[in-house]
Design an enzyme around this catalytic site. Structure first.
Site, PDB file in Angstrom:
ATOM      1  CE1 TYR A 145      -3.509  -2.639   0.562  1.00 25.00           C
ATOM      2  CE2 TYR A 145      -4.655  -0.595   1.080  1.00 25.00           C
ATOM      3  CZ  TYR A 145      -4.684  -1.928   0.746  1.00 25.00           C
ATOM      4  OH  TYR A 145      -5.891  -2.557   0.589  1.00 25.00           O
ATOM      5  CE  LYS A 196       1.305 -17.164  -2.755  1.00 27.42           C
ATOM      6  NZ  LYS A 196       0.902 -18.562  -3.142  1.00 27.42           N
ATOM      7  CG  ASP A 229      -2.225 -19.717  -1.869  1.00 28.31           C
ATOM      8  OD1 ASP A 229      -1.630 -19.835  -0.779  1.00 28.31           O
ATOM      9  OD2 ASP A 229      -1.860 -20.306  -2.908  1.00 28.31           O
ATOM     10  CG  ASP A 253      -8.063  -4.819   1.426  1.00 26.98           C
ATOM     11  OD1 ASP A 253      -8.993  -4.313   2.076  1.00 26.98           O
ATOM     12  OD2 ASP A 253      -7.992  -4.771   0.180  1.00 26.98           O
ATOM     13  CG  ASP A 257     -13.656  -7.096   1.621  1.00 30.07           C
ATOM     14  OD1 ASP A 257     -13.416  -6.354   2.602  1.00 30.07           O
ATOM     15  OD2 ASP A 257     -14.095  -6.680   0.537  1.00 30.07           O
TER      16      ASP A 257
HETATM   17  C1  IPM Z   1     -10.488  -1.351   3.635  1.00 30.47           C
HETATM   18  C2  IPM Z   1     -10.710  -0.726   2.291  1.00 30.47           C
HETATM   19  C3  IPM Z   1      -9.584   0.245   2.008  1.00 30.47           C
HETATM   20  C4  IPM Z   1      -8.318  -0.558   1.906  1.00 30.47           C
HETATM   21  C5  IPM Z   1      -9.781   1.145   0.774  1.00 30.47           C
HETATM   22  C6  IPM Z   1     -11.075   1.907   0.825  1.00 30.47           C
HETATM   23  C7  IPM Z   1      -8.617   2.067   0.572  1.00 30.47           C
HETATM   24  O1  IPM Z   1     -10.852  -1.695   1.331  1.00 30.47           O
HETATM   25  O2  IPM Z   1     -10.363  -0.609   4.632  1.00 30.47           O
HETATM   26  O3  IPM Z   1     -10.458  -2.568   3.713  1.00 30.47           O
HETATM   27  O4  IPM Z   1      -7.998  -1.108   0.839  1.00 30.47           O
HETATM   28  O5  IPM Z   1      -7.615  -0.645   2.901  1.00 30.47           O
HETATM   29 MG    MG Z   2     -10.914  -3.693   2.085  1.00 28.69          MG
END
Ligand code: IPM
Ligand code: MG
Length: 368
Positions: A145, A196, A229, A253, A257
């Protein structure tokens, strides 16, 4: 008696559904002030696309300094299609990344808990997710990042090259590993560290340094190393094998999700981003739902405010020293779910569909 006088909370609603969900948090803060004699002072400022529209930049210096001075920052969401075509460095998301980086919020805690009332909202079988309680610890200020060099540059034959750099240092790995091990000690005493290391040198270093911290400081915590993975696959196959998952910025990240969907909806997951303790024992912090700005449902009073409300509860716990109030708020959320109230994202047969504001009101009514 007024307890906790002068605790400053900065609300940054941002874009899309951000203003709707943060406004429910504001109602709860007002309720605590009025009925529990707490003395939160809270201010609201623009961030992300909303700030671009008003000030041409995703976060102004003034808002940035306010966030430095706050006891806790609660953010809704940044970004949306309206700002998608802006140059990379001017996009709404840059505000969020600037706050994370410059407030040095290296530890991102993302709990994924499957509430018993919502077992049927998950796309996975109930027996796979019921009782699920995972804590994802994501490194937040390093890795790909922020790594340099980065950019898009022209190369020969009219081609272009996109460049990002992934790197981690020993101390960056140590400090996030310590957070994960400390949390595990208060939970089921187990850390799964993901990288990884089969293809990346930074992954090899990650594995070695996490192991070194365990061997030196956390001998009694169980540590497993897993390729990222494989972890993504295991999260779907048997998520209850995990207690604390430790991952770098990018893998964290993605895995968070994925873990969110195990719980039924991205609309349920809170997060805390924490810095190191300063010499007065204070930590900088930012709290935000894991979900984004959800432009498709913005402005329709449909969004689930629970992720943001649970982010407030994390703020009460980690930054404001108000564990009792955090418990109370979490119990209120449980009671509303027990009553069968559901926003659209978690609706199922036989339950009552409610709006964002109804959900906030119902949670407040359970605080009483
Ligand atoms: C998160 C989001 C952010 C990230 C974006 C909005 C920059 O996806 O907080 O998980 O990638 O960190
Ligand atoms: Mg995210």
């Amino acid at each position: 008696m007024a307890k906790n006088k002068g605790r400053k909370i900065l609300l940054l609603p941002g874009d899309g559904i951000g203003p709707e969900v943060v406004s429910e948090v504001k109602k709860i803060l007002e309720w605590f002030n009025k009925h529990k004699s707490l003395d939160f002072s809270f201010e609201e400022e623009l961030i992300g696309g909303a700030s671009i529209d008003a000030n041409k930049i995703p976060i102004t210096d003034e808002v940035f300094y306010k966030s430095l001075e706050s006891d806790a920052v609660i953010l809704g969401a940044c970004g949306g299609p309206k700002w998608d075509n802006l140059e990379f460095s001017k996009k709404p998301e840059r505000a969020l990344l600037k706050l994370r980086k410059e407030l040095k919020l290296f530890a991102n805690l993302r709990p994924a808990i499957c509430f018993k009332q919502l077992v049927d909202s998950s796309t996975l079988k109930p027996e796979v997710v019921s009782g699920l309680d995972i804590m994802i610890v994501r490194e937040l200020t390093g890795g790909i990042y922020f790594g340099e060099p980065r950019g898009i540059e022209p190369i020969e034959n009219n081609q272009r090259k996109g460049i990002n750099t992934h790197s981690y240092t020993t101390s960056e790995i140590h400090r996030i590993a310590e957070v994960a091990f400390d949390l595990a000690k208060k939970r089921s005493n187990k850390v799964t560290s993901c990288e990884k290391s089969n293809v990346m040198e930074a992954g090899v270093l990650w594995r070695e340094e996490v192991q070194a911290i365990k061997d030196k400081l956390f001998k009694t915590v169980e540590l497993n190393h897993m390729l990222a993975d494989n972890c993504a696959m295991q999260l779907l196959r048997n998520p209850k094998q995990f207690d604390v998952i430790l991952a770098d910025n990018l893998f964290g990240d993605m895995l968070s999700d994925e873990a969110a969907m195990l719980t039924g909806s991205l609309g349920l997951l809170p997060s805390a981003s924490l810095g190191a303790k300063d010499k007065n024992g204070k930590i900088r912090s930012l709290y935000e739902p894991v979900h984004g700005s959800a432009p498709d449902i913005a402005g329709k009073n449909l969004a689930n405010p629970i992720a943001t409300i649970l982010s407030l509860s994390m703020a009460l716990r980690y930054s404001l020293d108000l564990d009792k109030e955090a418990d109370q708020l979490e119990e209120a959320v449980q009671k509303v779910l027990d009553d069968g109230l559901r926003t659209k994202d978690i609706i199922s047969k036989g339950k009552k569909e409610v709006t964002t504001t109804d959900m906030g009101d119902a949670i407040i009514s359970k605080l009483k």
